[in-house]
Design a protein around this motif. Structure first.
Motif: not given
Length: 267
Positions: A38-41, A43-52
């Motif tokens: 449940x990482x809702x960061x 930041x598009x540069x983060x490799x593994x988040x909910x949004x990416x």
């Protein structure tokens, strides 16, 4: 699929025995920050988040199952639309099993080497070689099991390569040869088979997944070929995927990742 599952399960079962249970592997992964569901960061540069994973995964799987020639050719070969949908549902089950096995194999890899980074220690030259290194490290005392893992990698890679080459040959015959040269269906079938054989002999094994890391150890020139394959694939799927998504929505009007501390292996 059975060989692929056998290869993954051999690594997973042995890792569970080495680490003392599944809960220990899950605990190590949790404390190491590998289970951030449940990482809702934003930041598009983060490799593994909910949004990416959600947005990026949607684009990837739509390109794979919506516009990929190898997949579309399978849909067309079905007797009816219902059979095509059923084949997708069955594929979903197999894909889910394979993805779960690969994810848990990655957790096993982290749990075993959480205090020892083979990449930093120089035991492997590429991160892609970590999983084969794990298989050789924990299965070397069991004759045949390392070979089973290699067979699993080859089975998955060759099935992908064979279907892709067959799809390319079919497109060549249907779109380039058949409209301009009048031939019988039997002769066109032989031409398609011949093109498949020629492509398999000429095209480098750049689609091999884990097998490519083995080959890159001995054939460094494949590194460039593999990178070029991914660049061409990304360019084609992005353009074609854009048209497909535009048609779907018309009437309704990844990058730097986080990695744990580099802890060299003790001497």
């Amino acid at each position: 699929v059975g060989i692929m599952l056998a290869g993954f399960l051999s690594v997973i079962i042995r890792s569970v025995l080495v680490q003392g249970g599944v809960l220990n592997i899950v605990s190590d992964s949790h404390h190491g920050g590998r289970l951030n569901f449940w990482d809702f960061d934003m930041n598009p540069l983060r490799r593994h988040t909910f949004w990416t994973l959600t947005i990026g995964g949607t684009f990837i799987w739509v390109s794979v199952y919506g516009i990929n020639q190898a997949q579309v050719q399978r849909y067309i070969s079905c007797k009816s639309l219902a059979n095509a949908r059923l084949s997708l549902y069955l594929n979903l089950i197999g894909l889910l099993v394979i993805v779960v096995c690969t994810v848990f194999a990655g957790l096993c890899l982290y749990s075993i080497y959480k205090n020892c980074d083979p990449w930093t220690a120089g035991l492997v030259s590429k991160p892609d070689q970590l999983m084969p290194y794990l298989a050789m490290d924990i299965l070397r005392v069991y004759p045949g099991l390392p070979g089973l893992f290699v067979a699993a990698a080859y089975s998955g890679s060759l099935s992908t390569v064979s279907s892709s080459i067959n799809a390319l040959a079919a497109v060549t015959v249907e779109d380039l040869i058949k409209p301009h040269i009048h031939m019988s269906e039997k002769r066109l079938s032989w031409i398609s088979k011949g093109l498949s054989e020629c492509d398999f002999q000429l095209i480098p094994p750049s689609n091999f997944s884990y097998v490519s890391c083995f080959l890159k150890i001995y054939i460094p020139r494949l590194v460039f070929q593999i990178h070029m394959k991914h660049c061409v694939h990304a360019a084609c799927t992005c353009c074609a995927g854009g048209f497909v998504r535009s048609g779907v929505w018309a009437d309704r009007i990844s990058v730097a990742g986080h990695r744990g501390p580099d802890i060299p292996c003790p001497s």
